[in-house]
Write a protein that holds these residues in place. Structure first.
Motif, PDB file in Angstrom:
ATOM      1  N   MET A   1      48.131  51.028  56.045  1.00  0.00           N
ATOM      2  CA  MET A   1      48.104  51.388  54.629  1.00  0.00           C
ATOM      3  C   MET A   1      48.165  50.116  53.774  1.00  0.00           C
ATOM      4  SD  MET A   1      50.670  53.873  52.474  1.00  0.00           S
ATOM      5  CE  MET A   1      52.047  52.714  52.576  1.00  0.00           C
ATOM      6  N   THR A   2      47.286  50.057  52.783  1.00  0.00           N
ATOM      7  CA  THR A   2      47.248  48.892  51.909  1.00  0.00           C
ATOM      8  C   THR A   2      48.351  48.978  50.862  1.00  0.00           C
ATOM      9  OG1 THR A   2      44.847  48.749  52.189  1.00  0.00           O
ATOM     10  CG2 THR A   2      45.827  47.548  50.343  1.00  0.00           C
ATOM     11  N   ARG A   3      49.147  47.927  50.767  1.00  0.00           N
ATOM     12  CA  ARG A   3      50.217  47.889  49.770  1.00  0.00           C
ATOM     13  C   ARG A   3      49.761  47.063  48.582  1.00  0.00           C
ATOM     14  NH1 ARG A   3      54.129  45.617  54.342  1.00  0.00           N
ATOM     15  NH2 ARG A   3      52.233  44.354  54.463  1.00  0.00           N
ATOM     16  N   PHE A   4      50.302  47.370  47.402  1.00  0.00           N
ATOM     17  CA  PHE A   4      49.793  46.732  46.189  1.00  0.00           C
ATOM     18  C   PHE A   4      49.995  45.223  46.228  1.00  0.00           C
ATOM     19  CE2 PHE A   4      54.216  46.982  44.986  1.00  0.00           C
ATOM     20  CZ  PHE A   4      54.411  45.878  44.170  1.00  0.00           C
ATOM     21  N   TYR A   5      51.062  44.753  46.910  1.00  0.00           N
ATOM     22  CA  TYR A   5      51.304  43.317  46.915  1.00  0.00           C
ATOM     23  C   TYR A   5      50.427  42.584  47.922  1.00  0.00           C
ATOM     24  CZ  TYR A   5      54.610  45.181  50.389  1.00  0.00           C
ATOM     25  OH  TYR A   5      55.185  45.884  51.411  1.00  0.00           O
ATOM     26  N   ASP A   6      49.563  43.317  48.617  1.00  0.00           N
ATOM     27  CA  ASP A   6      48.582  42.672  49.487  1.00  0.00           C
ATOM     28  C   ASP A   6      47.361  42.201  48.702  1.00  0.00           C
ATOM     29  OD1 ASP A   6      50.052  42.971  51.827  1.00  0.00           O
ATOM     30  OD2 ASP A   6      49.295  44.999  52.146  1.00  0.00           O
ATOM     31  N   SER A   7      47.259  42.650  47.463  1.00  0.00           N
ATOM     32  CA  SER A   7      46.134  42.271  46.613  1.00  0.00           C
ATOM     33  C   SER A   7      46.622  41.380  45.473  1.00  0.00           C
ATOM     34  CB  SER A   7      45.466  43.525  46.034  1.00  0.00           C
ATOM     35  OG  SER A   7      44.568  43.190  44.994  1.00  0.00           O
ATOM     36  N   ASP A   8      46.002  40.220  45.324  1.00  0.00           N
ATOM     37  CA  ASP A   8      46.392  39.306  44.251  1.00  0.00           C
ATOM     38  C   ASP A   8      46.193  39.946  42.879  1.00  0.00           C
ATOM     39  OD1 ASP A   8      47.082  37.401  46.090  1.00  0.00           O
ATOM     40  OD2 ASP A   8      45.274  36.173  45.818  1.00  0.00           O
ATOM     41  N   TRP A   9      45.067  40.642  42.706  1.00  0.00           N
ATOM     42  CA  TRP A   9      44.772  41.231  41.411  1.00  0.00           C
ATOM     43  C   TRP A   9      45.751  42.344  41.056  1.00  0.00           C
ATOM     44  CZ3 TRP A   9      42.090  38.688  38.111  1.00  0.00           C
ATOM     45  CH2 TRP A   9      41.085  37.821  38.537  1.00  0.00           C
ATOM     46  N   LYS A  10      46.163  43.123  42.040  1.00  0.00           N
ATOM     47  CA  LYS A  10      47.118  44.194  41.772  1.00  0.00           C
ATOM     48  C   LYS A  10      48.487  43.627  41.387  1.00  0.00           C
ATOM     49  CE  LYS A  10      45.001  47.798  44.641  1.00  0.00           C
ATOM     50  NZ  LYS A  10      45.154  48.679  45.834  1.00  0.00           N
ATOM     51  N   ILE A  11      48.885  42.561  42.056  1.00  0.00           N
ATOM     52  CA  ILE A  11      50.165  41.923  41.712  1.00  0.00           C
ATOM     53  C   ILE A  11      50.105  41.363  40.293  1.00  0.00           C
ATOM     54  CG2 ILE A  11      51.642  39.939  42.215  1.00  0.00           C
ATOM     55  CD1 ILE A  11      51.170  40.403  45.130  1.00  0.00           C
ATOM     56  N   LEU A  12      49.016  40.686  39.969  1.00  0.00           N
ATOM     57  CA  LEU A  12      48.855  40.160  38.607  1.00  0.00           C
ATOM     58  C   LEU A  12      48.900  41.278  37.578  1.00  0.00           C
ATOM     59  CD1 LEU A  12      46.128  37.360  38.851  1.00  0.00           C
ATOM     60  CD2 LEU A  12      48.356  37.165  37.755  1.00  0.00           C
ATOM     61  N   LEU A  13      48.261  42.411  37.903  1.00  0.00           N
ATOM     62  CA  LEU A  13      48.241  43.544  36.980  1.00  0.00           C
ATOM     63  C   LEU A  13      49.641  44.114  36.778  1.00  0.00           C
ATOM     64  CD1 LEU A  13      46.518  45.419  35.258  1.00  0.00           C
ATOM     65  CD2 LEU A  13      46.186  46.869  37.271  1.00  0.00           C
ATOM     66  N   VAL A  14      50.435  44.176  37.840  1.00  0.00           N
ATOM     67  CA  VAL A  14      51.810  44.677  37.733  1.00  0.00           C
ATOM     68  C   VAL A  14      52.637  43.769  36.832  1.00  0.00           C
ATOM     69  CG1 VAL A  14      53.961  45.005  39.022  1.00  0.00           C
ATOM     70  CG2 VAL A  14      51.820  45.930  39.914  1.00  0.00           C
ATOM     71  N   TYR A  15      52.569  42.473  37.072  1.00  0.00           N
ATOM     72  CA  TYR A  15      53.299  41.517  36.226  1.00  0.00           C
ATOM     73  C   TYR A  15      52.843  41.622  34.767  1.00  0.00           C
ATOM     74  CZ  TYR A  15      54.979  38.982  40.391  1.00  0.00           C
ATOM     75  OH  TYR A  15      55.591  38.622  41.559  1.00  0.00           O
TER      76      TYR A  15
END
Length: 458
Positions: A1-15
């Protein structure tokens, strides 16, 4: 399962989303409706420089619109450390004169800081989930909102240092050194310098000196690796060349371009209309204290900044709004150097040049520090300390490390604040520092565990 912190763009979007939501909540809900006694209007906190910066940005936007923004106004503002009103004023001119329009830019800068801080942790931890968790205190601590939800120098200064640090860590990763990664590191270092230049120019000179020192040490280190055949000679030559160009050409060039070209006539000419310049009305004229004639970029670092108790920068509808801490920058301070005798040898000339260089840099640091002491800010520490020689600075390093890691100290936790805001922030700081003190318990273990990693010492 893909976790959001595996994607740089998703982490940036969360921050980014968290920063925007928090800033909007502070400006629209908390200050006007929950803490109205702290509200200065426009979502700003009473007693902070944000109010002064906002009023200055409103004036700058008005000057741009009317075509009367002059190079002298820009020069005086930059000399006085007032780049924030200029940057914010440009955005006000393009959008609307309210701090709300600054939130996207501030959120991008803060989210990028969180992201690259996570990347720094990943270099050591090798686990994205752990690195993400390690970055959360920086992202979530309430004190960070002081800069991204308001108008503050640190919204540019903090990302600048993180970009600068992460860029250097990419450059020193010899085990996975390749051109794409190295150039990315060089770009981040240059971006960090460009961010800090308009905000705290003396820091830019210090960062350039640090980079040159790091480059000399790393070049020797890469050369040793090449001689031991631990690193291909092509990578050794490539790394040394890139590091040298970055430290001795690119960064000084950015410093020169900003200091000489952008800081005066260059910016003003972008916004002045093609029509004849109208006569300034009393409402449009700046009342900044007049500054000195232009000086060379590096001479600027040796200037003594003196501060008066008030600075009537803003004129709104003909009425001056007085705010504290005006800045005037007198002429550059020169450091006397010994006059060589006709029989001076080349060796003595070299020693004299080195001595002169050190004396000038120490003098620049002392003059900048004296300027900060004269502001009379509430967070000044060791205001009696003077840096008159290089030995004074070296002897102060242990104390500087103590302040950097442990300040604010427990002795200040229960002191009464001078305002409702400062009293509240002291209570918040107590909680944050207790968390920091707990985390620092593991620092000796971390140093021992990663003692052989060159990234730790960079």
């Amino acid at each position: 399962m893909t976790r959001f912190y595996d994607s740089d763009w998703k982490i940036l979007l969360v921050y980014f989303a968290y920063t925007v939501a928090t800033a909007l909540c502070i400006q629209i809900v908390i200050l006007p409706h929950i803490l109205p006694s702290m509200h200065a209007g426009d979502g700003l906190v009473k007693g902070l420089d944000s109010v002064f910066f906002h009023q200055g940005a409103v004036n700058v936007a008005g000057w741009i619109k009317s075509g009367v923004l002059s190079s002298e106004q820009i020069k005086q503002s930059l000399n006085a450390g007032l780049a924030v009103p200029i940057i914010s004023g440009l955005i006000y001119h393009l959008a609307s004169p309210t701090p709300l329009v600054l939130i996207p830019l501030h959120a991008i800068l803060h989210a990028s800081s969180c992201f690259f801080l996570m990347k720094i942790f990943f270099i050591f931890l090798g686990d994205r989930q752990k690195a993400f968790i390690a970055s959360l205190p920086f992202a979530l601590f309430p004190t960070a909102a002081v800069w991204y939800a308001q108008l503050h120098k640190d919204v540019y200064g903090v990302p600048a240092f993180i970009f600068f640090l992460y860029g250097h860590l990419l450059l020193v990763d010899y085990k996975d050194w390749h051109w794409k990664k190295a150039i990315s590191g060089a770009i981040l270092v240059a971006l960090g310098l460009a961010l800090i230049l308009p905000i705290r120019r003396y820091n830019a000179d210090i960062l350039i000196m640090l980079t040159k020192g790091i480059v000399v040490v790393l070049s020797a280190y890469f050369l040793i690796l090449g001689l031991k055949k631990s690193l291909p000679i092509s990578k050794v030559l490539g790394a040394i060349s890139l590091l040298s160009v970055l430290a001795f050409w690119v960064l000084p060039f950015i410093f020169y371009i900003f200091s000489v070209a952008i800081s005066a006539e260059g910016i003003a000419s972008l916004f002045q209309s093609s029509d004849p310049e109208p006569e300034q009305t009393p409402e449009a004229k700046t009342v900044l204290p007049s500054g000195p004639p232009p000086v060379k970029a590096y001479e600027r670092l040796a200037q003594l900044q003196s501060f008066s108790s008030e600075r009537p920068l803003i004129v709104t509808n003909g009425a001056a709004v007085t705010v504290p801490a005006a800045v005037t920058v007198p002429a550059a301070v020169t450091v006397p150097t010994p006059t060589p005798t006709p029989n001076t040898t080349v060796k003595e000339n070299s020693k004299g040049a080195i001595r002169k260089f050190i004396e000038e840099k120490v003098g620049a640091i002392q003059q900048s520090r004296r300027g900060f002491v004269n502001t009379g800010g509430a967070t000044i520490i060791d205001n009696k300390v003077k840096f008159e020689t290089l030995g004074d600075i070296i002897r102060y390093l242990p104390r500087a490390m103590q302040i950097g890691f442990l300040a604010p100290f427990p002795s200040s936790f229960f002191q009464k604040g001078t305002s409702v805001y400062s009293s509240m922030m002291k209570k918040i700081t107590v909680v944050e520092m207790l968390v920091i003190y707990f985390l620092l318990i593991g620092m000796p273990f971390a140093i021992f565990y990663w003692k052989n990693r060159i990234e730790l010492w960079v």
